[in-house]
Design an enzyme around this catalytic site. Structure first.
Site, mmCIF file in Angstrom:
data_model
loop_
_atom_site.group_PDB
_atom_site.id
_atom_site.type_symbol
_atom_site.label_atom_id
_atom_site.label_comp_id
_atom_site.label_asym_id
_atom_site.label_seq_id
_atom_site.Cartn_x
_atom_site.Cartn_y
_atom_site.Cartn_z
ATOM 1 N N LYS A 71 -5.546 1.889 7.776
ATOM 2 C CA LYS A 71 -5.512 1.339 9.134
ATOM 3 C C LYS A 71 -4.787 0.000 9.148
ATOM 4 O O LYS A 71 -4.999 -0.840 8.269
ATOM 5 C CB LYS A 71 -6.943 1.173 9.646
ATOM 6 C CG LYS A 71 -7.069 0.649 11.069
ATOM 7 C CD LYS A 71 -8.525 0.543 11.467
ATOM 8 C CE LYS A 71 -8.703 0.001 12.871
ATOM 9 N NZ LYS A 71 -10.136 -0.054 13.271
ATOM 10 N N SER A 141 -11.125 2.219 17.490
ATOM 11 C CA SER A 141 -9.792 1.701 17.286
ATOM 12 C C SER A 141 -9.019 2.372 16.153
ATOM 13 O O SER A 141 -7.805 2.189 16.028
ATOM 14 C CB SER A 141 -9.884 0.194 16.982
ATOM 15 O OG SER A 141 -10.639 -0.040 15.794
ATOM 16 N N SER A 165 -15.578 2.217 16.313
ATOM 17 C CA SER A 165 -14.179 2.455 15.982
ATOM 18 C C SER A 165 -13.944 3.508 14.913
ATOM 19 O O SER A 165 -12.803 3.876 14.654
ATOM 20 C CB SER A 165 -13.520 1.143 15.540
ATOM 21 O OG SER A 165 -13.401 0.252 16.620
#
Length: 424
Positions: A71, A141, A165
């Protein structure tokens, strides 16, 4: 039909590791497979920010040669950490890996690039599409990491969670994920958001795959799945749960009991709802201080993030301390309630992924557990009448990931219909 219909094709980590350890495939071949799948699908999915040009495939460890996505709030040496924000558009390459990336490398994983995140891991959506639910958000996210796993671009991907997330995109994309106990691994090299809430996460196709990954990362042997003792949490004190998910959870609980599990009602529904209500206060207050440099440039941020940071900056110290006290006061009760159980099971989200790409969905059913810092496994397998994924979450005891993953593997077998009913 959506132009990216049919892209849901998760890549089994357990099968790949078997192939690597028996030399039926090689790290080079696994990396090439990942590259081909990304090239074939990412023009539509848009899960990736940047890929590494050169890979170190001279790797060892139990995952030796497994392609890994990272990420884009997590530093990966040689690539920039842009955090999904125009403020970081010209970020230089990181000079060192984040501590969590070093740990995965030590286990044998091969990071191949950076995946899309919402801006600074908050709500403003990135460009990523949902391979399991065309036309619906992939969540956030950690949207790019979830989509990369769900589409079979990689078998393993890193995320992070401050609210929902990891659990939300895993649920929406129909895959499994683990949110680690807060503090289980250091966050050095991660662009944080809320020090009292931030946790590491990891995505894979199934709970079985996540269990294998966790064992490789920590050196803890996998625990054998067995009928667990569970507490059933409805989440309905916090959100209106979609009928398909509510009914699916009830049916799963019945099948679990028939297969030998103990499934009792969770006594703390109201208390967890109170903790969930305290969570946004803690998050906004801490984010305004953790991301003070970005707050000073709020006019260049997305509206959701700018609003959150301004709200946090205006939050009185007394309100923050009061919210922290709510969380702290609940911890001993939750520990007591769960002492004789393996996990709490409940819905991961209020329902399937919302339609459209303008928002990432509501993290409300993750907030309470995240505030408490407990490990969570998202278990896939349920679908609604339209075929959209519905996720369940199992919440474990602090630092109890190995036992939690054993319970999640057993639950996954029940959800998928592969566990036999116990005859008495």
């Amino acid at each position: 039909m959506s132009r990216h219909e049919g892209l849901f094709r998760p890549w089994s980590l357990r099968e790949l590791v078997t192939e690597l350890t028996t030399r039926r495939t090689t790290p080079d071949a696994a990396a090439a497979r990942a590259r081909r799948r990304i090239e074939a699908t990412d023009g539509e999915l848009r899960a990736w920010v940047v890929q590494a040009e050169a890979l170190d495939l001279t790797t060892s460890g139990p995952l030796g040669g497994v392609p890994l996505a990272v990420k884009d709030i997590i530093d990966l040496a040689g690539l920039p950490t842009r955090c999904g924000s125009p403020l970081r558009a010209d970020a230089p390459p990181a000079t060192a890996d984040a501590a969590i990336v070093r740990a995965w490398r030590a286990a044998g994983a091969v990071p191949i690039g950076k995946t899309v995140t919402t801006e600074f891991a908050y709500f403003h959506p990135g460009p990523t599409h949902n391979p399991a639910a065309p036309g619906h958000t992939p969540g956030g996210s950690s949207s790019g990491s979830a989509a990369a796993v769900a589409s079979g671009q990689v078998p393993l991907a890193l995320g992070s969670q401050t609210a929902g997330s990891v659990t939300r995109p895993a649920s929406f994309c129909g895959i499994a994920a683990l949110v680690m106990s807060r503090g289980r691994f250091p966050v050095t090299g991660v662009t944080g958001f809320s020090p009292g809430l931030d946790s590491h996460g990891v995505f894979a196709a199934t709970a079985s795959d996540v269990a294998l990954a966790w064992s490789a990362l920590t050196g803890e042997p996998e625990a054998a799945p067995r009928p667990p003792r569970l507490l059933l949490w409805s989440g309905e004190k916090q959100a209106e749960v979609a009928p398909a998910l509510r009914d699916g959870l009830s049916a799963v609980a019945d099948r679990m009991r028939a297969a030998g599990a103990v499934v009792d009602a969770f006594p703390g529904e109201s208390l967890v709802a109170q903790v969930a209500a305290a969570h946004p206060v803690v998050m906004a207050y801490e984010a305004a201080r953790e991301r003070a440099a970005e707050l000073a440039q709020a006019d260049r941020l997305s509206s959701p993030l700018a609003t959150l940071l301004r709200t946090g900056a205006a939050t009185p110290d007394a309100d923050y301390e009061a919210a922290r006290l709510v969380v702290a006061a609940a911890e001993s009760d939750v520990v007591a309630w769960t002492a004789e159980y393996d996990a709490v099971i409940g819905p991961a989200t209020p329902g399937p992924a919302p339609e459209g790409m303008a928002a990432t969905g509501d993290p409300v059913l993750s907030r309470g557990w995240q505030a408490l810092g407990l490990p969570v496994v998202t278990v896939p397998g349920l679908r609604d009448e339209r075929g959209l994924p519905l996720g369940l979450q199992l919440v474990g005891r602090d630092r109890g990931e190995t036992a939690l993953l054993a319970a999640a593997r057993w639950a996954e077998d029940v959800v998928c219909g592969t566990t036999a009913v116990v005859t008495r």
